[in-house]
Design a protein around this motif. Structure first.
Motif, mmCIF file in Angstrom:
data_model
loop_
_atom_site.group_PDB
_atom_site.id
_atom_site.type_symbol
_atom_site.label_atom_id
_atom_site.label_comp_id
_atom_site.label_asym_id
_atom_site.label_seq_id
_atom_site.Cartn_x
_atom_site.Cartn_y
_atom_site.Cartn_z
ATOM 1 N N SER A 202 0.864 -1.125 -0.127
ATOM 2 C CA SER A 202 -0.049 -0.036 -0.066
ATOM 3 C C SER A 202 0.879 1.220 -0.093
ATOM 4 N N GLY A 203 2.099 1.339 0.563
ATOM 5 C CA GLY A 203 2.796 2.472 0.914
ATOM 6 C C GLY A 203 3.674 2.801 -0.315
ATOM 7 N N MET A 205 3.357 1.134 -3.566
ATOM 8 C CA MET A 205 3.083 0.653 -5.030
ATOM 9 C C MET A 205 3.396 1.074 -6.166
ATOM 10 N N ASP A 206 3.455 2.703 -6.096
ATOM 11 C CA ASP A 206 3.727 3.402 -7.315
ATOM 12 C C ASP A 206 5.260 3.071 -7.776
ATOM 13 N N ALA A 207 5.986 2.910 -6.882
ATOM 14 C CA ALA A 207 7.416 3.034 -7.197
ATOM 15 C C ALA A 207 7.691 1.264 -7.529
ATOM 16 N N ALA A 208 7.066 0.467 -7.069
ATOM 17 C CA ALA A 208 7.091 -1.056 -7.424
ATOM 18 C C ALA A 208 6.674 -1.145 -8.992
ATOM 19 N N ILE A 209 5.766 -0.529 -9.105
ATOM 20 C CA ILE A 209 5.047 -0.687 -10.600
ATOM 21 C C ILE A 209 6.147 0.047 -11.646
ATOM 22 N N ALA A 210 6.609 1.152 -11.158
ATOM 23 C CA ALA A 210 7.626 1.831 -12.131
ATOM 24 C C ALA A 210 8.888 0.954 -12.422
ATOM 25 N N GLU A 211 9.187 -0.056 -11.434
ATOM 26 C CA GLU A 211 10.342 -0.834 -11.801
ATOM 27 C C GLU A 211 9.676 -2.493 -12.155
ATOM 28 N N GLY A 212 8.446 -2.408 -12.624
ATOM 29 C CA GLY A 212 8.170 -3.690 -13.336
ATOM 30 C C GLY A 212 7.208 -4.656 -12.445
ATOM 31 N N ALA A 213 6.596 -4.289 -11.327
ATOM 32 C CA ALA A 213 6.026 -5.070 -10.628
ATOM 33 C C ALA A 213 4.843 -5.850 -11.404
ATOM 34 N N SER A 214 4.424 -7.158 -11.390
ATOM 35 C CA SER A 214 3.396 -7.772 -11.969
ATOM 36 C C SER A 214 2.560 -8.227 -10.977
ATOM 37 N N ILE A 215 2.906 -8.407 -9.786
ATOM 38 C CA ILE A 215 1.879 -8.534 -8.721
ATOM 39 C C ILE A 215 2.050 -7.708 -7.564
ATOM 40 N N VAL A 216 1.122 -6.792 -7.157
ATOM 41 C CA VAL A 216 1.141 -5.866 -6.070
ATOM 42 C C VAL A 216 0.435 -6.459 -4.762
ATOM 43 N N ARG A 217 0.974 -6.504 -3.783
ATOM 44 C CA ARG A 217 0.406 -7.098 -2.651
ATOM 45 C C ARG A 217 -0.342 -5.932 -1.768
ATOM 46 N N ILE A 218 -1.702 -5.892 -1.729
ATOM 47 C CA ILE A 218 -2.365 -4.596 -1.004
ATOM 48 C C ILE A 218 -3.169 -5.214 -0.119
ATOM 49 N N GLY A 219 -3.040 -4.581 1.036
ATOM 50 C CA GLY A 219 -3.821 -5.062 2.162
ATOM 51 C C GLY A 219 -4.713 -3.736 2.832
ATOM 52 N N THR A 220 -3.796 -2.854 3.508
ATOM 53 C CA THR A 220 -4.374 -1.657 4.349
ATOM 54 C C THR A 220 -5.414 -0.899 3.281
ATOM 55 N N ALA A 221 -4.983 -0.657 1.943
ATOM 56 C CA ALA A 221 -5.462 0.263 1.232
ATOM 57 C C ALA A 221 -7.222 -0.439 0.725
ATOM 58 N N ILE A 222 -7.159 -1.628 0.811
ATOM 59 C CA ILE A 222 -8.363 -2.231 0.721
ATOM 60 C C ILE A 222 -9.199 -2.532 1.683
ATOM 61 N N PHE A 223 -8.902 -2.978 2.971
ATOM 62 C CA PHE A 223 -9.418 -3.566 3.995
ATOM 63 C C PHE A 223 -9.320 -2.476 5.143
ATOM 64 N N GLY A 224 -8.512 -1.429 5.246
ATOM 65 C CA GLY A 224 -8.206 -0.788 6.235
ATOM 66 C C GLY A 224 -7.205 -1.139 7.151
ATOM 67 N N THR A 225 -7.256 -0.470 8.410
ATOM 68 C CA THR A 225 -6.241 -0.966 9.239
ATOM 69 C C THR A 225 -6.777 -2.230 9.804
ATOM 70 N N ARG A 226 -5.768 -2.842 10.246
ATOM 71 C CA ARG A 226 -6.036 -4.358 10.908
ATOM 72 C C ARG A 226 -6.634 -4.248 12.326
ATOM 73 N N ASN A 227 -7.583 -5.211 12.625
ATOM 74 C CA ASN A 227 -8.188 -4.809 13.949
ATOM 75 C C ASN A 227 -7.032 -5.320 14.851
ATOM 76 N N SER A 228 -6.806 -4.522 15.964
ATOM 77 C CA SER A 228 -5.953 -4.782 17.077
ATOM 78 C C SER A 228 -6.302 -5.927 17.762
ATOM 79 N N ASN A 229 -7.750 -6.164 17.812
ATOM 80 C CA ASN A 229 -8.513 -7.260 18.452
ATOM 81 C C ASN A 229 -8.513 -8.591 18.044
ATOM 82 N N SER A 230 -7.499 -8.696 16.741
ATOM 83 C CA SER A 230 -8.088 -9.937 15.719
ATOM 84 C C SER A 230 -7.407 -11.192 16.862
ATOM 85 N N ASN A 231 -8.251 -12.229 16.431
ATOM 86 C CA ASN A 231 -8.355 -13.368 17.010
ATOM 87 C C ASN A 231 -7.156 -14.155 16.635
ATOM 88 N N THR A 232 -6.338 -13.900 15.596
ATOM 89 C CA THR A 232 -5.265 -14.460 15.069
ATOM 90 C C THR A 232 -4.159 -14.431 16.083
#
Length: 237
Positions: A202-203, A205-232
């Motif tokens: 998320s932080g 991505m633009d630089a990675a794409i500029a250098e040829g990334a074919s898969i970008v791994r995005i979490g926060t920008a899709i789901f928001g900040t992770r739950n601090s009380n996650s059961n994981t």
């Protein structure tokens, strides 16, 4: 916060803009939704919005979601560090593994991949910033590892993955991703079918794409900040 569907649209628009800047086609950049600590219903929302590839870092959590979402045609990517005693369920349930960094792990994944399944797509994880806290092989060791993996019958070597040291400086980000691009190009002289650079979050991505990334791994920008009380509670593998 905007809902997950809106967030996916925003991220895809950002991918398109970043691709356009460097003359790339957005279709050549896959969005992988990093769904660790997220609930199955959140993944359902993302799937309904057209997001069909999800990356999991924790094995048991990932297996629980695979079972809960078995009715959906999801492409599952394992992106966390791997212990040798956890390779079998990874080989049996995932379509991609981004975090192969040792020949032993690769051999076990190949041996344990069910013969009725397509070969497991794998990326070699590179510790491009030489961080002691990070998994991944050193750049100088990548060629030898690639040669080992390429010989394994139940694996399909696709390319490289990296998580560079965190930085807010776009130039610093781009230097690390440029080193990954160069490393892939070097491998392609011996393995011309390699087609994947899994890098950029998320932080940065633009630089990675500029250098040829074919898969970008995005979490926060899709789901928001992770739950601090996650059961994981599972330790990364």
């Amino acid at each position: 916060m905007k809902n997950i569907a809106d967030n996916i649209c925003t991220v895809r628009a950002q991918i398109a803009r970043a691709a356009k800047v460097t003359g790339r086609k957005p279709q050549g950049i896959q969005l992988l939704a990093v769904s660790k600590t997220r609930q199955a219903d959140e993944l359902r929302q993302a799937f309904a919005a057209g997001q069909h590839a999800f990356g999991e870092n924790y094995l048991q959590e990932g297996l629980d979601k695979i079972e809960a979402l078995a009715d959906l045609a999801i492409e599952w990517h394992f992106i966390g560090p791997i212990q040798s005693n956890k390779t079998r369920p990874i080989a049996e349930h995932f379509q991609w593994v981004h975090s192969v960094d040792r020949a032993k792990i690769a051999r076990r994944l190949s041996e344990q991949r069910p013969p009725d399944m397509a070969p497991l797509n794998v990326c070699l994880q590179v510790n491009i910033s030489a961080e002691e806290s990070k998994s991944g092989c050193m750049p100088d060791d990548v060629l030898a590892l690639a040669r080992d993996v390429a010989q394994l019958p139940r694996l399909k070597l696709r390319g490289l993955m990296a998580i560079p040291a965190a930085s807010q400086d776009p130039q610093h980000q781009q230097r690390a991703f440029a080193a990954m691009r160069t490393l892939l190009q070097q491998l392609q002289t011996e393995f011309p079918l390699l087609d994947t650079l899994s890098m950029g979050m998320s932080g940065d991505m633009d630089a990675a794409i500029a250098e040829g990334a074919s898969i970008v791994r995005i979490g926060t920008a899709i789901f928001g900040t992770r739950n601090s009380n996650s059961n994981t509670q599972e330790t990364p593998l």
